[in-house]
Structure formats: C-alpha cells, structure tokens
Write a protein that holds these residues in place. Sequence first.
Motif, PDB file in Angstrom:
ATOM      1  N   ASN A  74       6.487   1.486  -9.355  1.00  0.00           N
ATOM      2  CA  ASN A  74       5.182   0.848  -9.542  1.00  0.00           C
ATOM      3  C   ASN A  74       5.257  -0.608  -9.978  1.00  0.00           C
ATOM      4  OD1 ASN A  74       6.144   1.388 -12.122  1.00  0.00           O
ATOM      5  ND2 ASN A  74       4.122   1.786 -12.962  1.00  0.00           N
ATOM      6  N   LYS A  99       5.908  -8.331   1.143  1.00  0.00           N
ATOM      7  CA  LYS A  99       5.439  -7.113   1.808  1.00  0.00           C
ATOM      8  C   LYS A  99       6.410  -6.654   2.886  1.00  0.00           C
ATOM      9  CE  LYS A  99       2.752  -5.175   0.514  1.00  0.00           C
ATOM     10  NZ  LYS A  99       2.864  -4.317  -0.721  1.00  0.00           N
ATOM     11  N   ASN A 104       5.355  -4.435  -4.216  1.00  0.00           N
ATOM     12  CA  ASN A 104       3.982  -4.497  -4.707  1.00  0.00           C
ATOM     13  C   ASN A 104       3.660  -5.916  -5.151  1.00  0.00           C
ATOM     14  OD1 ASN A 104       2.074  -4.442  -7.272  1.00  0.00           O
ATOM     15  ND2 ASN A 104       1.558  -2.646  -6.054  1.00  0.00           N
ATOM     16  N   ASP A 132      -1.726  -6.485  -3.070  1.00  0.00           N
ATOM     17  CA  ASP A 132      -2.083  -5.117  -3.458  1.00  0.00           C
ATOM     18  C   ASP A 132      -3.132  -5.078  -4.555  1.00  0.00           C
ATOM     19  OD1 ASP A 132      -0.241  -3.560  -1.765  1.00  0.00           O
ATOM     20  OD2 ASP A 132       1.317  -4.579  -2.918  1.00  0.00           O
TER      21      ASP A 132
END
Length: 250
Positions: A74, A99, A104, A132
């Motif tokens: 994350n 990306k 992220n 994001d």
Amino acid sequence: MSQESKPVGRIHSHETFGLVDGPGVRYVVFMQGCRMRCQYCHNPDTWKLSGGEEWTAEALFQKCWRYHTYWRNNGGITVSGGEPLLQIDFLIEFFKLAKQKGVNTTLDTAGNPFTLEEPFIGKFEELMQYTDLVMLDLKQTDAAAHKKLTGWDNGNILEMARWLSDHGKDMWIRRVLVPGVTDGEEELKQLKQFIDSLKTVKRVEILPYHTLGQFKWENLNIPYPLEDVPTPTPEQVAEAEAILGIEHHD
C-alpha cells in the motif's frame, strides 16, 4: 516527445520514508514553487519557482525506485510541495513512469493552479489517469478568510474538489488547524458540509499547526505573521475532529 523536449522538474527536497503523506510507506518528493503565501507555511523556502535542483522525470523515478521494496502493498510515491501542479508537465511524465511500474501515486496539493480552462484542464485530466489519490489541503472554505490567510481566492480550489468527486477520483481532505485562524466552529461546520457534498472523500485529517518552520521565515528575513499564535491543544484538535466527524484516537 523527444528527449530534448521532455520537461525538467525543479525539486526542493526528498523524504525516503514518509509515513504521513498518504497510505503506507512513501517516497515523498517536495517540488519547488508556490504562489500562495499561507501565513503558517513551514516551507517558505519552496515559494520561488526558480529554486531547487533540476531533475528529469526518469532520473527522479530511478532514485525513488531504489526504495520500492519498502513500499509493500500500500505504499508508493507522493509528490508534494511547494505546489506540484505548477509543474504539471513534469508531473505527468513522472507519474506515467511510476504507473508503468505499478507504483501507487499520490498528489499532495492545495489546488491553487486549478482551472477548467485549457491548456491546464487537459493536462490535469491526463495527470489524473496516472494518479491514484489526491490529498487536497482545504485551508479555508470561506473565500474572504482564505484570501486573508493565503493571498488567493479559493473558488477554483473548491471547484477542483467537485471535479475530482464528479470524476470518481479518491481524495483525502486535510485541514491545518490554527487556533483563532482556521478552527472556528462555523468555519469547520462549513467545511464538514462541503466535504459531505463530495462523493469520493476517503479520509479527513486534521493537521495541528506547528512553529517548526518559523526559523525559515527569519532566515529569509520575512516577517512571521503568526508570531503569537499557539499550537493547538489536544482538546482543540479533538473538538475540530468531532465537528468534522473524525474518529479521535488518544
């Protein structure tokens, strides 16, 4: 785009293990340049767009990528400032590279450059394809209070929040809590009402005002406008969180 025409970014500083600038462990890039003059700014050394170090998007991403094993599932990269949207061409290239590696990407912005006019909005739409999460710092909801605090109107900033909501882009909303300046009950209720009108706000954060950047104002020979303003007490923070519906953790 040819190599010669690729945009160069002006970077103020880096933080390799950021824990408060988006989800998880983040590599945080602080970009140079900001038009707002927030009275509590703790990085006035980022104001001048001409400062900082010049980086290509490729070189900067490679520097960040060295730390990708720490990001886990994350974490990722956050671009902050200054005001990163002042260097939107560079930002597009940088986030595009991120990306391509599945990283992220989080944009930490105060929204000041936002406009629905071209060429900005077309570039912003492209940037959002590679972004994001947007962390949006809503300094005041009242227009007059916002102009007094920052030197700028906030109509376009609220417009940006609505645009992000309408286009399904996840947001975190942040408010720096300055006693006697941004913590009025009516102001916070206005902020709560505005947040409730948005569809994609995933988190709301109170950032307690601090004076850690005051020495930078002094070093730059800029009068510090909040000289006698105290930092908020835990009780004041808890009261603000309660108005905004944020669950308070001691």
